[in-house]
Write a protein that holds these residues in place. Structure first.
Motif, PDB file in Angstrom:
ATOM      1  N   ARG A  12     -22.066  -0.900  -6.623  1.00 27.32           N
ATOM      2  CA  ARG A  12     -21.444  -0.222  -7.928  1.00 27.32           C
ATOM      3  C   ARG A  12     -20.449   0.788  -7.304  1.00 27.32           C
ATOM      4  NH1 ARG A  12     -25.607   2.501 -10.786  1.00 27.32           N
ATOM      5  NH2 ARG A  12     -25.747   0.409 -11.964  1.00 27.32           N
ATOM      6  N   ILE A  13     -20.559   1.336  -6.131  1.00 29.61           N
ATOM      7  CA  ILE A  13     -19.557   2.371  -5.563  1.00 29.61           C
ATOM      8  C   ILE A  13     -18.558   1.290  -5.053  1.00 29.61           C
ATOM      9  CG2 ILE A  13     -19.181   3.854  -3.588  1.00 29.61           C
ATOM     10  CD1 ILE A  13     -22.256   4.644  -4.066  1.00 29.61           C
ATOM     11  N   GLU A  14     -18.781   0.340  -4.357  1.00 32.59           N
ATOM     12  CA  GLU A  14     -17.669  -0.778  -4.045  1.00 32.59           C
ATOM     13  C   GLU A  14     -16.701  -1.330  -5.071  1.00 32.59           C
ATOM     14  OE1 GLU A  14     -15.259  -3.169  -1.269  1.00 32.59           O
ATOM     15  OE2 GLU A  14     -16.677  -1.120  -0.976  1.00 32.59           O
ATOM     16  N   ASN A  15     -17.576  -1.471  -6.363  1.00 34.86           N
ATOM     17  CA  ASN A  15     -16.738  -2.017  -7.355  1.00 34.86           C
ATOM     18  C   ASN A  15     -15.933  -0.927  -7.951  1.00 34.86           C
ATOM     19  OD1 ASN A  15     -16.018  -2.491 -10.009  1.00 34.86           O
ATOM     20  ND2 ASN A  15     -17.747  -4.010 -10.274  1.00 34.86           N
ATOM     21  N   LEU A  16     -16.041   0.551  -8.034  1.00 33.22           N
ATOM     22  CA  LEU A  16     -15.442   1.420  -8.287  1.00 33.22           C
ATOM     23  C   LEU A  16     -14.469   1.740  -7.324  1.00 33.22           C
ATOM     24  CD1 LEU A  16     -18.337   4.131  -9.673  1.00 33.22           C
ATOM     25  CD2 LEU A  16     -16.504   2.662 -11.101  1.00 33.22           C
ATOM     26  N   ARG A  17     -14.535   1.816  -6.245  1.00 35.21           N
ATOM     27  CA  ARG A  17     -13.473   1.702  -5.243  1.00 35.21           C
ATOM     28  C   ARG A  17     -12.717   0.721  -5.424  1.00 35.21           C
ATOM     29  NH1 ARG A  17     -11.395  -0.014  -0.917  1.00 35.21           N
ATOM     30  NH2 ARG A  17     -12.751  -1.931  -0.808  1.00 35.21           N
ATOM     31  N   VAL A  18     -12.814  -0.633  -5.818  1.00 41.11           N
ATOM     32  CA  VAL A  18     -11.758  -1.783  -5.679  1.00 41.11           C
ATOM     33  C   VAL A  18     -11.016  -1.507  -6.846  1.00 41.11           C
ATOM     34  CG1 VAL A  18     -11.817  -4.154  -6.131  1.00 41.11           C
ATOM     35  CG2 VAL A  18     -12.990  -3.279  -4.324  1.00 41.11           C
ATOM     36  N   ARG A  19     -11.793  -1.038  -8.027  1.00 38.08           N
ATOM     37  CA  ARG A  19     -11.031  -0.803  -9.343  1.00 38.08           C
ATOM     38  C   ARG A  19     -10.034   0.274  -9.223  1.00 38.08           C
ATOM     39  NH1 ARG A  19     -15.238  -0.734 -14.524  1.00 38.08           N
ATOM     40  NH2 ARG A  19     -15.928  -2.887 -14.283  1.00 38.08           N
ATOM     41  N   SER A  20     -10.513   1.225  -8.428  1.00 40.85           N
ATOM     42  CA  SER A  20      -9.471   2.565  -8.361  1.00 40.85           C
ATOM     43  C   SER A  20      -8.219   2.006  -7.580  1.00 40.85           C
ATOM     44  CB  SER A  20     -10.201   3.583  -7.487  1.00 40.85           C
ATOM     45  OG  SER A  20      -9.311   4.429  -7.304  1.00 40.85           O
ATOM     46  N   GLU A  21      -8.470   1.227  -6.517  1.00 41.17           N
ATOM     47  CA  GLU A  21      -7.150   0.960  -5.540  1.00 41.17           C
ATOM     48  C   GLU A  21      -6.397  -0.345  -6.598  1.00 41.17           C
ATOM     49  OE1 GLU A  21      -6.713  -2.009  -1.740  1.00 41.17           O
ATOM     50  OE2 GLU A  21      -8.797  -0.806  -2.032  1.00 41.17           O
TER      51      GLU A  21
ATOM     52  N   ILE B  97      -5.975  -0.233  -9.737  1.00 38.31           N
ATOM     53  CA  ILE B  97      -5.372   0.542 -10.884  1.00 38.31           C
ATOM     54  C   ILE B  97      -4.111   1.249  -9.965  1.00 38.31           C
ATOM     55  CG2 ILE B  97      -5.505   2.958 -12.245  1.00 38.31           C
ATOM     56  CD1 ILE B  97      -8.255   1.868 -13.139  1.00 38.31           C
ATOM     57  N   ARG B  98      -4.332   1.944  -8.913  1.00 38.56           N
ATOM     58  CA  ARG B  98      -3.522   2.643  -7.975  1.00 38.56           C
ATOM     59  C   ARG B  98      -2.148   1.737  -7.692  1.00 38.56           C
ATOM     60  NH1 ARG B  98      -6.515   5.125  -5.044  1.00 38.56           N
ATOM     61  NH2 ARG B  98      -6.434   3.721  -3.379  1.00 38.56           N
ATOM     62  N   THR B  99      -2.671   0.434  -7.338  1.00 43.55           N
ATOM     63  CA  THR B  99      -1.716  -0.703  -7.047  1.00 43.55           C
ATOM     64  C   THR B  99      -0.890  -0.816  -8.177  1.00 43.55           C
ATOM     65  OG1 THR B  99      -3.005  -1.533  -5.279  1.00 43.55           O
ATOM     66  CG2 THR B  99      -1.338  -2.858  -5.855  1.00 43.55           C
ATOM     67  N   ARG B 100      -1.529  -1.296  -9.336  1.00 43.71           N
ATOM     68  CA  ARG B 100      -0.695  -1.536 -10.419  1.00 43.71           C
ATOM     69  C   ARG B 100       0.325  -0.591 -11.181  1.00 43.71           C
ATOM     70  NH1 ARG B 100      -1.159  -6.659 -13.408  1.00 43.71           N
ATOM     71  NH2 ARG B 100      -0.634  -5.392 -15.217  1.00 43.71           N
ATOM     72  N   SER B 101      -0.183   0.459 -10.929  1.00 44.83           N
ATOM     73  CA  SER B 101       0.708   1.665 -11.291  1.00 44.83           C
ATOM     74  C   SER B 101       1.906   1.690 -10.633  1.00 44.83           C
ATOM     75  CB  SER B 101      -0.026   3.123 -11.406  1.00 44.83           C
ATOM     76  OG  SER B 101      -0.400   3.472 -10.249  1.00 44.83           O
ATOM     77  N   LYS B 102       2.022   1.303  -9.477  1.00 47.92           N
ATOM     78  CA  LYS B 102       3.205   1.443  -8.785  1.00 47.92           C
ATOM     79  C   LYS B 102       4.417   0.632  -9.224  1.00 47.92           C
ATOM     80  CE  LYS B 102       1.212   2.488  -4.070  1.00 47.92           C
ATOM     81  NZ  LYS B 102       1.187   2.087  -2.858  1.00 47.92           N
ATOM     82  N   GLN B 103       5.533   1.172  -9.403  1.00 46.95           N
ATOM     83  CA  GLN B 103       6.718   0.564  -9.938  1.00 46.95           C
ATOM     84  C   GLN B 103       7.638  -0.026  -8.543  1.00 46.95           C
ATOM     85  OE1 GLN B 103       8.570   3.017 -12.615  1.00 46.95           O
ATOM     86  NE2 GLN B 103       6.839   3.099 -14.026  1.00 46.95           N
ATOM     87  N   VAL B 104       8.321  -1.029  -9.081  1.00 46.85           N
ATOM     88  CA  VAL B 104       9.172  -1.573  -8.189  1.00 46.85           C
ATOM     89  C   VAL B 104      10.470  -1.979  -9.092  1.00 46.85           C
ATOM     90  CG1 VAL B 104       8.263  -4.089  -8.536  1.00 46.85           C
ATOM     91  CG2 VAL B 104       9.773  -3.492  -6.447  1.00 46.85           C
ATOM     92  N   ARG B 105      11.560  -1.545  -8.312  1.00 42.50           N
ATOM     93  CA  ARG B 105      12.814  -1.627  -9.005  1.00 42.50           C
ATOM     94  C   ARG B 105      13.636  -2.711  -8.629  1.00 42.50           C
ATOM     95  NH1 ARG B 105      16.473   2.332 -11.960  1.00 42.50           N
ATOM     96  NH2 ARG B 105      14.536   3.410 -12.248  1.00 42.50           N
ATOM     97  N   ILE B 106      13.883  -3.538  -9.177  1.00 44.31           N
ATOM     98  CA  ILE B 106      14.823  -4.762  -8.777  1.00 44.31           C
ATOM     99  C   ILE B 106      16.160  -4.658  -9.602  1.00 44.31           C
ATOM    100  CG2 ILE B 106      15.158  -7.129  -8.737  1.00 44.31           C
ATOM    101  CD1 ILE B 106      12.493  -6.357  -7.349  1.00 44.31           C
TER     102      ILE B 106
ATOM    103  N   LYS C 251       0.731  -4.004  -0.110  1.00 40.55           N
ATOM    104  CA  LYS C 251       0.393  -3.467   1.114  1.00 40.55           C
ATOM    105  C   LYS C 251       1.707  -3.059   2.048  1.00 40.55           C
ATOM    106  CE  LYS C 251      -2.494  -4.265   5.435  1.00 40.55           C
ATOM    107  NZ  LYS C 251      -3.121  -5.279   5.905  1.00 40.55           N
ATOM    108  N   ASP C 252       2.687  -4.021   2.144  1.00 41.64           N
ATOM    109  CA  ASP C 252       3.852  -3.752   2.875  1.00 41.64           C
ATOM    110  C   ASP C 252       4.853  -3.261   1.925  1.00 41.64           C
ATOM    111  OD1 ASP C 252       2.251  -4.780   4.999  1.00 41.64           O
ATOM    112  OD2 ASP C 252       2.895  -6.746   4.534  1.00 41.64           O
ATOM    113  N   GLU C 253       4.790  -3.129   0.574  1.00 38.88           N
ATOM    114  CA  GLU C 253       5.740  -2.818  -0.213  1.00 38.88           C
ATOM    115  C   GLU C 253       7.078  -3.970  -0.009  1.00 38.88           C
ATOM    116  OE1 GLU C 253       5.481  -0.601  -2.789  1.00 38.88           O
ATOM    117  OE2 GLU C 253       3.880  -0.063  -2.057  1.00 38.88           O
ATOM    118  N   VAL C 254       6.852  -5.141   0.244  1.00 38.21           N
ATOM    119  CA  VAL C 254       7.534  -6.277   0.488  1.00 38.21           C
ATOM    120  C   VAL C 254       7.864  -7.018  -0.877  1.00 38.21           C
ATOM    121  CG1 VAL C 254       7.956  -8.552   1.761  1.00 38.21           C
ATOM    122  CG2 VAL C 254       7.053  -6.421   2.795  1.00 38.21           C
ATOM    123  N   VAL C 255       9.246  -7.388  -0.993  1.00 30.54           N
ATOM    124  CA  VAL C 255       9.368  -8.238  -2.636  1.00 30.54           C
ATOM    125  C   VAL C 255      10.274  -9.420  -1.873  1.00 30.54           C
ATOM    126  CG1 VAL C 255      10.769  -8.365  -4.366  1.00 30.54           C
ATOM    127  CG2 VAL C 255       9.966  -6.188  -3.910  1.00 30.54           C
TER     128      VAL C 255
END
Length: 93
Positions: free
Chosen positions: A30-39, A41-50, A73-77
Motif C-alpha cells: 500500500r505504501i509503495e502504491n501511494l509512492r508510485v501514485r504520488s510520483e 501525479i507529480r510527473t503528470r503535472s509538469k508542463q512542457v512547452r513546445i 526523467k531526463d526532461e527530453v522531448v
C-alpha cells in the motif's frame, strides 16, 4: 482434547504469525502504491512547452506540430517516430 491441544496451539500460532506477516506485506504494498501514485501525479503535472524552435533531442529537427514523447526523467522531448530509436540508444548505454 488434551492430546490434540499442543497441535492446535502450534497451528494457531503459525496461522497468527502468517496473518501478521501478510498484514505487514499488504501495508508495504500500500505504501509503495501511494509512492508510485504520488510520483505519477507529480510527473503528470509538469508542463512542457513546445514552440517553433523546440528541437527533437534525437534527430535535432523541429518538433512543430508532430506527435512527440517527453521523457520525464531526463526532461527530453523527441518525435514520436524517434522515440523507439531514442529508447534503444538510452538502454544501450
Amino acid at each position: 482434547v488434551k492430546k490434540i491441544f499442543p497441535i492446535l496451539k502450534a497451528i494457531f500460532s503459525h496461522n497468527k504469525t502468517r496473518s501478521r506477516r501478510n498484514q505487514v506485506t499488504k501495508s508495504l504494498y500500500r505504501i509503495e502504491n501511494l509512492r508510485v501514485r504520488s510520483e505519477y501525479i507529480r510527473t503528470r503535472s509538469k508542463q512542457v512547452r513546445i514552440d517553433n524552435q523546440t528541437k527533437c533531442f534525437y534527430c535535432s529537427r523541429r518538433i512543430g506540430n508532430a506527435a512527440f514523447v517527453r521523457y520525464p526523467k531526463d526532461e527530453v522531448v523527441v518525435h514520436y517516430v524517434c522515440s523507439e530509436n531514442f529508447q534503444a540508444s538510452v538502454e544501450g548505454m
